[in-house]
Write a protein that holds these residues in place. Structure first.
Motif, PDB file in Angstrom:
ATOM      1  N   ILE A  31       0.829  -1.210   0.000  1.00 42.65           N
ATOM      2  CA  ILE A  31       0.000   0.000   0.000  1.00 42.65           C
ATOM      3  C   ILE A  31       0.861   1.258   0.000  1.00 42.65           C
ATOM      4  CG2 ILE A  31      -1.711   1.345   1.295  1.00 42.65           C
ATOM      5  CD1 ILE A  31      -2.844  -1.393   2.276  1.00 42.65           C
ATOM      6  N   ASN A  32       1.912   1.268   0.804  1.00 46.57           N
ATOM      7  CA  ASN A  32       2.776   2.449   0.886  1.00 46.57           C
ATOM      8  C   ASN A  32       4.079   2.304   0.102  1.00 46.57           C
ATOM      9  OD1 ASN A  32       1.112   4.117   2.565  1.00 46.57           O
ATOM     10  ND2 ASN A  32       1.520   2.658   4.192  1.00 46.57           N
ATOM     11  N   ILE A  39       9.480   5.504  -2.787  1.00 46.71           N
ATOM     12  CA  ILE A  39      10.108   4.477  -1.959  1.00 46.71           C
ATOM     13  C   ILE A  39      10.700   3.389  -2.846  1.00 46.71           C
ATOM     14  CG2 ILE A  39       9.667   2.642  -0.276  1.00 46.71           C
ATOM     15  CD1 ILE A  39       7.803   4.596   1.165  1.00 46.71           C
ATOM     16  N   THR A  40       9.986   2.996  -3.895  1.00 46.97           N
ATOM     17  CA  THR A  40      10.520   1.996  -4.822  1.00 46.97           C
ATOM     18  C   THR A  40      11.849   2.456  -5.386  1.00 46.97           C
ATOM     19  OG1 THR A  40       8.365   1.081  -5.403  1.00 46.97           O
ATOM     20  CG2 THR A  40      10.106   0.841  -7.037  1.00 46.97           C
ATOM     21  N   ASP A  41      11.941   3.708  -5.781  1.00 44.34           N
ATOM     22  CA  ASP A  41      13.194   4.224  -6.334  1.00 44.34           C
ATOM     23  C   ASP A  41      14.334   4.140  -5.318  1.00 44.34           C
ATOM     24  OD1 ASP A  41      11.986   4.713  -8.766  1.00 44.34           O
ATOM     25  OD2 ASP A  41      11.681   6.856  -8.372  1.00 44.34           O
ATOM     26  N   MET A  42      14.008   4.296  -4.041  1.00 43.56           N
ATOM     27  CA  MET A  42      15.043   4.225  -3.004  1.00 43.56           C
ATOM     28  C   MET A  42      15.460   2.795  -2.693  1.00 43.56           C
ATOM     29  SD  MET A  42      14.253   7.110  -0.161  1.00 43.56           S
ATOM     30  CE  MET A  42      12.460   7.118  -0.152  1.00 43.56           C
ATOM     31  N   ILE A  43      14.538   1.853  -2.779  1.00 40.44           N
ATOM     32  CA  ILE A  43      14.856   0.488  -2.333  1.00 40.44           C
ATOM     33  C   ILE A  43      15.258  -0.459  -3.447  1.00 40.44           C
ATOM     34  CG2 ILE A  43      13.316   0.712  -0.349  1.00 40.44           C
ATOM     35  CD1 ILE A  43      11.430  -1.291  -1.824  1.00 40.44           C
ATOM     36  N   LYS A  44      14.924  -0.165  -4.684  1.00 45.09           N
ATOM     37  CA  LYS A  44      15.070  -1.140  -5.763  1.00 45.09           C
ATOM     38  C   LYS A  44      16.488  -1.676  -5.922  1.00 45.09           C
ATOM     39  CE  LYS A  44      15.429   2.308  -9.415  1.00 45.09           C
ATOM     40  NZ  LYS A  44      14.708   2.897 -10.544  1.00 45.09           N
ATOM     41  N   ASN A  45      17.493  -0.887  -5.605  1.00 50.18           N
ATOM     42  CA  ASN A  45      18.876  -1.348  -5.748  1.00 50.18           C
ATOM     43  C   ASN A  45      19.505  -1.772  -4.427  1.00 50.18           C
ATOM     44  OD1 ASN A  45      18.901  -0.814  -8.561  1.00 50.18           O
ATOM     45  ND2 ASN A  45      19.176   1.355  -8.091  1.00 50.18           N
ATOM     46  N   ASN A  46      18.764  -1.614  -3.329  1.00 47.88           N
ATOM     47  CA  ASN A  46      19.346  -1.869  -2.017  1.00 47.88           C
ATOM     48  C   ASN A  46      18.882  -3.154  -1.347  1.00 47.88           C
ATOM     49  OD1 ASN A  46      20.886   0.614  -1.840  1.00 47.88           O
ATOM     50  ND2 ASN A  46      18.904   1.611  -1.774  1.00 47.88           N
ATOM     51  N   PHE A  47      17.817  -3.756  -1.849  1.00 46.02           N
ATOM     52  CA  PHE A  47      17.303  -4.979  -1.243  1.00 46.02           C
ATOM     53  C   PHE A  47      17.494  -6.133  -2.215  1.00 46.02           C
ATOM     54  CE2 PHE A  47      15.189  -1.778   1.274  1.00 46.02           C
ATOM     55  CZ  PHE A  47      15.177  -2.336   2.540  1.00 46.02           C
ATOM     56  N   SER A  48      17.885  -7.291  -1.671  1.00 48.91           N
ATOM     57  CA  SER A  48      18.094  -8.456  -2.528  1.00 48.91           C
ATOM     58  C   SER A  48      16.770  -9.097  -2.927  1.00 48.91           C
ATOM     59  CB  SER A  48      18.991  -9.476  -1.839  1.00 48.91           C
ATOM     60  OG  SER A  48      18.413  -9.920  -0.638  1.00 48.91           O
ATOM     61  N   THR A  55      -2.241  -0.058  -4.218  1.00 49.41           N
ATOM     62  CA  THR A  55      -1.338  -1.207  -4.217  1.00 49.41           C
ATOM     63  C   THR A  55      -1.056  -1.678  -5.639  1.00 49.41           C
ATOM     64  OG1 THR A  55      -2.132  -1.899  -2.042  1.00 49.41           O
ATOM     65  CG2 THR A  55      -1.008  -3.569  -3.371  1.00 49.41           C
ATOM     66  N   ILE A  56      -2.097  -1.821  -6.443  1.00 46.87           N
ATOM     67  CA  ILE A  56      -1.927  -2.275  -7.822  1.00 46.87           C
ATOM     68  C   ILE A  56      -1.077  -1.275  -8.603  1.00 46.87           C
ATOM     69  CG2 ILE A  56      -3.114  -2.817  -9.991  1.00 46.87           C
ATOM     70  CD1 ILE A  56      -3.454  -4.972  -7.759  1.00 46.87           C
ATOM     71  N   LYS A  57      -1.353  -0.002  -8.433  1.00 47.01           N
ATOM     72  CA  LYS A  57      -0.572   1.048  -9.106  1.00 47.01           C
ATOM     73  C   LYS A  57       0.899   0.981  -8.677  1.00 47.01           C
ATOM     74  CE  LYS A  57      -0.473   6.047  -9.716  1.00 47.01           C
ATOM     75  NZ  LYS A  57      -1.053   7.324  -9.321  1.00 47.01           N
ATOM     76  N   ASN A  58       1.143   0.780  -7.388  1.00 43.58           N
ATOM     77  CA  ASN A  58       2.518   0.666  -6.887  1.00 43.58           C
ATOM     78  C   ASN A  58       3.221  -0.553  -7.482  1.00 43.58           C
ATOM     79  OD1 ASN A  58       2.193   2.979  -5.340  1.00 43.58           O
ATOM     80  ND2 ASN A  58       1.758   1.855  -3.453  1.00 43.58           N
ATOM     81  N   LEU A  59       2.505  -1.663  -7.590  1.00 45.39           N
ATOM     82  CA  LEU A  59       3.091  -2.871  -8.172  1.00 45.39           C
ATOM     83  C   LEU A  59       3.406  -2.671  -9.653  1.00 45.39           C
ATOM     84  CD1 LEU A  59       0.932  -5.584  -6.423  1.00 45.39           C
ATOM     85  CD2 LEU A  59       3.375  -5.140  -6.077  1.00 45.39           C
ATOM     86  N   GLU A  60       2.542  -1.978 -10.359  1.00 42.60           N
ATOM     87  CA  GLU A  60       2.797  -1.706 -11.782  1.00 42.60           C
ATOM     88  C   GLU A  60       4.045  -0.838 -11.946  1.00 42.60           C
ATOM     89  OE1 GLU A  60      -1.083  -0.224 -12.860  1.00 42.60           O
ATOM     90  OE2 GLU A  60      -1.783  -2.256 -13.388  1.00 42.60           O
ATOM     91  N   TYR A  61       4.224   0.133 -11.059  1.00 45.91           N
ATOM     92  CA  TYR A  61       5.438   0.953 -11.112  1.00 45.91           C
ATOM     93  C   TYR A  61       6.667   0.099 -10.786  1.00 45.91           C
ATOM     94  CZ  TYR A  61       8.851   4.604 -10.406  1.00 45.91           C
ATOM     95  OH  TYR A  61       9.982   5.374 -10.509  1.00 45.91           O
ATOM     96  N   LEU A  62       6.555  -0.727  -9.774  1.00 45.86           N
ATOM     97  CA  LEU A  62       7.662  -1.617  -9.403  1.00 45.86           C
ATOM     98  C   LEU A  62       8.048  -2.507 -10.581  1.00 45.86           C
ATOM     99  CD1 LEU A  62       9.525  -2.659  -7.108  1.00 45.86           C
ATOM    100  CD2 LEU A  62       7.671  -4.210  -6.471  1.00 45.86           C
TER     101      LEU A  62
END
Length: 181
Positions: free
Chosen positions: A28-29, A34-43, A79-86
């Motif tokens: 949801i959040n 946040i995706t831009d911040m975490i995408k390269n930092n989490f395995s 949530t769906i919108k966030n997943l599509e961006y991810l």
């Protein structure tokens, strides 16, 4: 840390690239920022979705109906919108969409197919989990491994030869060793 916009974990991780972390969220959040911040930092990034059908998702995330339906719809769409961006970040190999399978809610062939098609479209790994009853009255909601895997086969899922179909309680069920279409 994330909701308060402190991001201490991300700052720490950038200074410790040898440490591998996974993040698990309901999505949801998981905003684009946040995706831009975490995408390269989490395995690994795990998102609990449970269903791509709003009615089923709402029954699972709002079982007592205390949350207003309009608010739930807003959360689901977000949530769906966030997943599509991810998905657009091309990191699908590290993203797992998780669904706890519950009898009578999201265990039908139609529900399973919708979930797997959504994972396929976004290039995420599906991770199917067995419902763990907390009370005796909830046992009827549990879908055992054998039944779930047989239903998955009916909709075109292929399992590795070494995947056990038995219902041995010592066998952990995230169903991840399969391919779909």
């Amino acid at each position: 840390d994330f909701l308060e916009e402190k991001y201490e974990l991300i700052k720490w991780m950038k200074n410790h690239p040898d440490v591998r972390f996974s993040i698990h969220t309901n999505g949801i959040n998981l905003s684009p920022e946040i995706t831009d911040m975490i995408k390269n930092n989490f395995s690994r990034i795990g998102v609990s979705l449970h269903s791509v059908n709003f009615e089923s998702w709402n029954r699972i995330t709002n079982p007592t109906g205390k949350m207003p339906e309009e608010l739930q719809k807003e959360k689901f769409k977000k949530t769906i919108k966030n997943l599509e961006y991810l998905s657009k970040q091309n990191i699908g190999e590290k993203v797992f969409l998780k669904s706890v399978i519950i009898r009578g809610i999201n265990d039908s062939e139609e529900e399973l197919k919708l979930f797997l098609e959504f994972c396929k479209k976004l290039k995420f790994h599906p991770k199917l989990l067995q419902f763990d009853p907390q009370y005796p009255s909830q046992k009827k909601l549990q879908v055992k491994r054998k039944e779930l895997f047989e239903n998955l086969q009916k909709i075109g899922t292929k399992f590795d030869k070494d995947v056990p179909f038995h219902n041995d309680p010592k066998t952990y069920l995230p169903g991840v060793n399969f391919s779909y279409n």
